[in-house]
Design an enzyme around this catalytic site. Structure first.
Site, PDB file in Angstrom:
ATOM      1  CD  GLU A   1      26.684  87.403  12.238  1.00 36.17           C
ATOM      2  OE1 GLU A   1      26.257  88.805  12.658  1.00 36.17           O
ATOM      3  OE2 GLU A   1      27.396  87.742  11.894  1.00 36.17           O
TER       4      GLU A   1
ATOM      5  CG  ASP B   1      29.536  97.291  10.484  1.00 39.42           C
ATOM      6  OD1 ASP B   1      28.859  96.905  10.312  1.00 39.42           O
ATOM      7  OD2 ASP B   1      29.395  98.509  11.551  1.00 39.42           O
TER       8      ASP B   1
END
Length: 205
Positions: free
Chosen positions: A71, A136
């Site tokens: 990313e 997460d």
């Protein structure tokens, strides 16, 4: 729906200590909602911890941004295999004022605090069962640690420890406080194997 969600968010900010924005590139933050969230958090003096997917545009003013390595390459417009320092320099241009944490799977985390050089924070290598939810876990631990007074290096060590727990479990999983404490000494030793941590600004690992 967007207006209703915005109202719910603003109501919750009154009892929040921080905000985590998880962007899965499904369109939630693409409109006015992302900018509205950032304005509301700034007004409430709440730090925002962002886990981005494809865009940084909605998250101007974030305290910390945590992409994974792929990313990060996409966000800064560099191809696979780019040097971490080059990635960090480009990311800093695109979100000034934010600290950056780039997760690198089994290689651990690389942090970019302010304008300081990149700092690698290695982690333990495991026979990974399932990486689902590891990102997460990391962003949640980073936010909790920073709000509890940890500096960025300490927060990354804690995040590595939490992730090392959940990747050894099948499916999406959590790390209890007891599991985190049990994994922490070995993970901290792995982090110190790279180099001494930068100057600590507060908190205890």
């Amino acid at each position: 729906d967007e207006r209703a969600l915005g109202e719910r968010i603003r109501a919750r900010l009154a009892v929040a200590d921080a905000v985590i924005a998880e962007d899965y590139a499904k369109g939630l933050f693409a409109g006015e909602l992302g900018q509205e969230l950032m304005r509301a958090c700034a007004d409430a003096e709440l730090p925002v911890f962002v886990d981005p997917k494809e865009s940084l545009e909605p998250f101007s003013g974030a305290a910390l941004v945590k992409p994974n390595l792929r990313e990060a390459e996409l966000l800064c417009g560099l191809g696979p295999g780019a040097e971490l320092e080059a990635i960090g320099a480009e990311l800093r241009k695109r979100a000034r004022g934010a600290d950056w944490v780039v997760t690198r799977g089994a290689e651990g985390i690389t942090l970019f605090a302010g304008d300081a050089p990149a700092v690698r924070v290695p982690t333990l290598r495991h026979e990974v069962f399932d990486v689902q939810g590891a990102g997460d876990t990391i962003i949640s631990t980073l936010a909790l640690a920073r709000r509890a007074g940890a500096d960025l290096w300490q927060a990354c060590v804690l995040a590595n420890a939490a992730a090392s727990v959940v990747v050894q479990k099948a499916g999406t999983a959590t790390a209890s406080a007891e599991e985190l404490l049990a994994s922490l000494p070995a993970v901290r030793s792995a982090a110190l194997s790279e180099a001494e941590p930068p100057v600590e600004t507060g908190g205890k690992t």
